[in-house]
Design a protein around this motif. Sequence first.
Motif, PDB file in Angstrom:
ATOM      1  N   ASP A   1       0.828  -1.211   0.000  1.00 23.23           N
ATOM      2  CA  ASP A   1       0.000   0.000   0.000  1.00 23.23           C
ATOM      3  C   ASP A   1       0.861   1.259   0.000  1.00 23.23           C
ATOM      4  OD1 ASP A   1      -2.337  -1.288  -0.062  1.00 23.23           O
ATOM      5  OD2 ASP A   1      -3.066  -0.647   1.934  1.00 23.23           O
ATOM      6  N   THR A   2       1.831   1.277   0.910  1.00 28.98           N
ATOM      7  CA  THR A   2       2.708   2.444   1.044  1.00 28.98           C
ATOM      8  C   THR A   2       3.481   2.656  -0.261  1.00 28.98           C
ATOM      9  OG1 THR A   2       2.938   1.949   3.376  1.00 28.98           O
ATOM     10  CG2 THR A   2       4.557   3.465   2.432  1.00 28.98           C
ATOM     11  N   ARG A   3       4.019   1.553  -0.783  1.00 23.89           N
ATOM     12  CA  ARG A   3       4.793   1.645  -2.019  1.00 23.89           C
ATOM     13  C   ARG A   3       3.957   2.295  -3.127  1.00 23.89           C
ATOM     14  NH1 ARG A   3       9.089  -1.215  -3.359  1.00 23.89           N
ATOM     15  NH2 ARG A   3       8.596  -2.857  -1.879  1.00 23.89           N
ATOM     16  N   THR A   4       2.713   1.808  -3.266  1.00 22.77           N
ATOM     17  CA  THR A   4       1.843   2.339  -4.312  1.00 22.77           C
ATOM     18  C   THR A   4       1.593   3.836  -4.107  1.00 22.77           C
ATOM     19  OG1 THR A   4       0.762   0.193  -4.372  1.00 22.77           O
ATOM     20  CG2 THR A   4      -0.364   1.995  -5.492  1.00 22.77           C
ATOM     21  N   ARG A   5       1.300   4.209  -2.859  1.00 23.81           N
ATOM     22  CA  ARG A   5       1.014   5.614  -2.580  1.00 23.81           C
ATOM     23  C   ARG A   5       2.243   6.486  -2.869  1.00 23.81           C
ATOM     24  NH1 ARG A   5      -0.539   5.056   2.302  1.00 23.81           N
ATOM     25  NH2 ARG A   5       0.919   6.275   3.554  1.00 23.81           N
ATOM     26  N   VAL A   6       3.401   6.037  -2.437  1.00 20.19           N
ATOM     27  CA  VAL A   6       4.632   6.812  -2.666  1.00 20.19           C
ATOM     28  C   VAL A   6       4.896   6.950  -4.167  1.00 20.19           C
ATOM     29  CG1 VAL A   6       7.148   6.780  -2.414  1.00 20.19           C
ATOM     30  CG2 VAL A   6       5.693   6.303  -0.429  1.00 20.19           C
ATOM     31  N   LEU A   7       4.742   5.852  -4.902  1.00 17.89           N
ATOM     32  CA  LEU A   7       5.005   5.905  -6.345  1.00 17.89           C
ATOM     33  C   LEU A   7       4.046   6.876  -7.029  1.00 17.89           C
ATOM     34  CD1 LEU A   7       5.807   2.164  -7.182  1.00 17.89           C
ATOM     35  CD2 LEU A   7       7.401   4.112  -7.168  1.00 17.89           C
ATOM     36  N   GLN A   8       2.782   6.899  -6.569  1.00 17.13           N
ATOM     37  CA  GLN A   8       1.809   7.846  -7.138  1.00 17.13           C
ATOM     38  C   GLN A   8       2.247   9.287  -6.866  1.00 17.13           C
ATOM     39  OE1 GLN A   8      -1.827   6.503  -5.353  1.00 17.13           O
ATOM     40  NE2 GLN A   8      -2.400   5.203  -7.109  1.00 17.13           N
ATOM     41  N   CYS A   9       2.712   9.532  -5.638  1.00 21.33           N
ATOM     42  CA  CYS A   9       3.149  10.890  -5.276  1.00 21.33           C
ATOM     43  C   CYS A   9       4.388  11.290  -6.075  1.00 21.33           C
ATOM     44  CB  CYS A   9       3.443  10.983  -3.778  1.00 21.33           C
ATOM     45  SG  CYS A   9       1.951  10.797  -2.793  1.00 21.33           S
TER      46      CYS A   9
END
Lengths: 357, 357
Positions: free
Chosen positions: A38-46
């Motif tokens: 989840d965190t990885r996905t959110r960071v990559l989006q940012c």
Amino acid sequence: MNSAADKRVTLADVAKLAGVSKQTVSRVVNGSEHVTEDTRTRVLQCIDTLGFRPSALARQLSTGRSQTIGVVSNGGQGYLVSGVAYLGMVRQADKMGYALLIKEMTDFSSGSIRTMLDYLIERQVDGVIWAGPEIGDSHAWLDTFDAASLPMPLVAINAKPRPGVDTVSFDNFEAGRVATRHLLSLGRKNIGHIAGPTNRWVSQQRVEGWKAALAEAGTSEMARNVVEGDWDVHTGGPGLRRLLEICPKLDAVFVGSDRMAIGVLAEAHKLGLRVPEDLAVMGVDNLPESAYLIPPLTSMTQDTPRMAEVALRLLVRRICERRGEPYPEACAIPENPLLTHDLVVRQSTLCGKLASK
Amino acid sequence: MNSAADKRVTLADVAKLAGVSKQTVSRVVNGSEHVTEDTRTRVLQCIDTLGFRPSALARQLSTGRSQTIGVVSNGGQGYLVSGVAYLGMVRQADKMGYALLIKEMTDFSSGSIRTMLDYLIERQVDGVIWAGPEIGDSHAWLDTFDAASLPMPLVAINAKPRPGVDTVSFDNFEAGRVATRHLLSLGRKNIGHIAGPTNRWVSQQRVEGWKAALAEAGTSEMARNVVEGDWDVHTGGPGLRRLLEICPKLDAVFVGSDRMAIGVLAEAHKLGLRVPEDLAVMGVDNLPESAYLIPPLTSMTQDTPRMAEVALRLLVRRICERRGEPYPEACAIPENPLLTHDLVVRQSTLCGKLASK
């Protein structure tokens, strides 16, 4: 200017937007496993939203490799060699996947040298080319240099070979000897030499080679026919006039650079001296223009871009060796190579016979 | 090699020895307050023990400033200008506290340009000097370039001025016009021009200037007396021969570079043409050697190191402006400056009178 460009997007910006720590963003960027999906996905989006570029610098920090080579030069002096050498280095560095970080050096006190090395260490360059010419005691620090004390290898170009220091230079002693032998072989009896600045190692070596050739030929009395120029064209004419004062019967001159030889040809023309009948003239460098002078100039080819290329290859070898990695075949450079000049004989010395005076 | 030098000491090494996280070491190095005094002391001792150098790269990462300027060149072509320009840039960069990161470019496809810009962005250079000569459509991407889309400013040298792009170039149109006017002022009636490569913006501008001067003088019929060289000395002689075919009464030639002019002087000598009586010859560049040719060459001084210096100052101005900081007085460079050449008249055109043929 749009506002996005006003400021570089940093790791901190991404962390703030994603609501995580900078360390977490760093972990995502470096592909660490200690991050939830989840965190990885959110960071990559940012990262995507902000246009953040995972920094080459950040990678350098974690790997200790910058793919950058520091080049220390003093371009103000002897621009020809430096300018041409740069191009050889730039091309070779590009081929091998390195960028060059060029720094200028004008002061050779030991404090300045330490500051320069510290600067390059801080920038984490993978290796150093020390490219300033050896003038007076500018390179004395290399006499007691502990190569292992630097975190990266160093190669000095156009400097005196020293034990424990990597150098790539020309064999200037041999250049002086070959040039002088050539003029002797023409049957000239009153040969002079216009040297480069005598505080330069390169000039000193050529003078030694000149003396050696005269000694071999049993004509050491000519060894006193030496005057000093500064490599530049404007010192050729005055050099010739001083030689004619020392040796009025001067019939040949070995000039330390083609640029000074251009000045000698101009001065000989003014004085009504025919080249080569009255005065054989030869230079060193074999500039592209030298074949088109009036008359075409005999010279010694000095392949400066090649010197720079060889130095870069040797440096890459040392970088690989320190890392315990195999080095590319092209980097198998012998220790302290001395590159040779080639004699190119043209009309300015081609006439073996002296004019009857 | 001692083992300490085998591997760079990293932040992680210090963290391990001190028994703290890398982040804590980073805090100590960056002088953050969120560290206890005990921890700070222990970390500093470990830094000292291991010889860890707080990295300039780490500072760059947090500040976004690298004090580095990226220079993109293509040294393989036209080495004279590139080599001399480098030296001007190296000196000026040093004065202003910047290092140069030099990258070579041989392919000007849009993909390669994007890759190069991305490379420089990743390295966080503070600004870019685009130093390759404008050849064909090599600079076409600048026509639609959105300067604000780059995180750092960019200045192109020796390129066509374009709206919205910073450039520092020579006024090559004016150079062509002044040179041609000079030859017309001698009363020469059959003037020719040996141009540089005609796909270069610089050469095209000089040809336009040459045409403008001929039109002003009402002698546009001479405009067809143009042949193409490649800047290098070996194309001067063939250029002169082709001009003599087009215009057998040729009595003056404006040569696009001093190096080609050296070839023209050699060829004229071979053909028995007296310079300047039969043929006035002039070049562009005013090399230091040009005053010492036989005869001394009339030329147009092109101060390439100055162009590089001006570009660097303009770039530093843009860097400061983006950061909202005042810029040094020396950086108050006008928009898209066109530097002028100076005409230096020497013996190769000094004789106003034509020899009777």
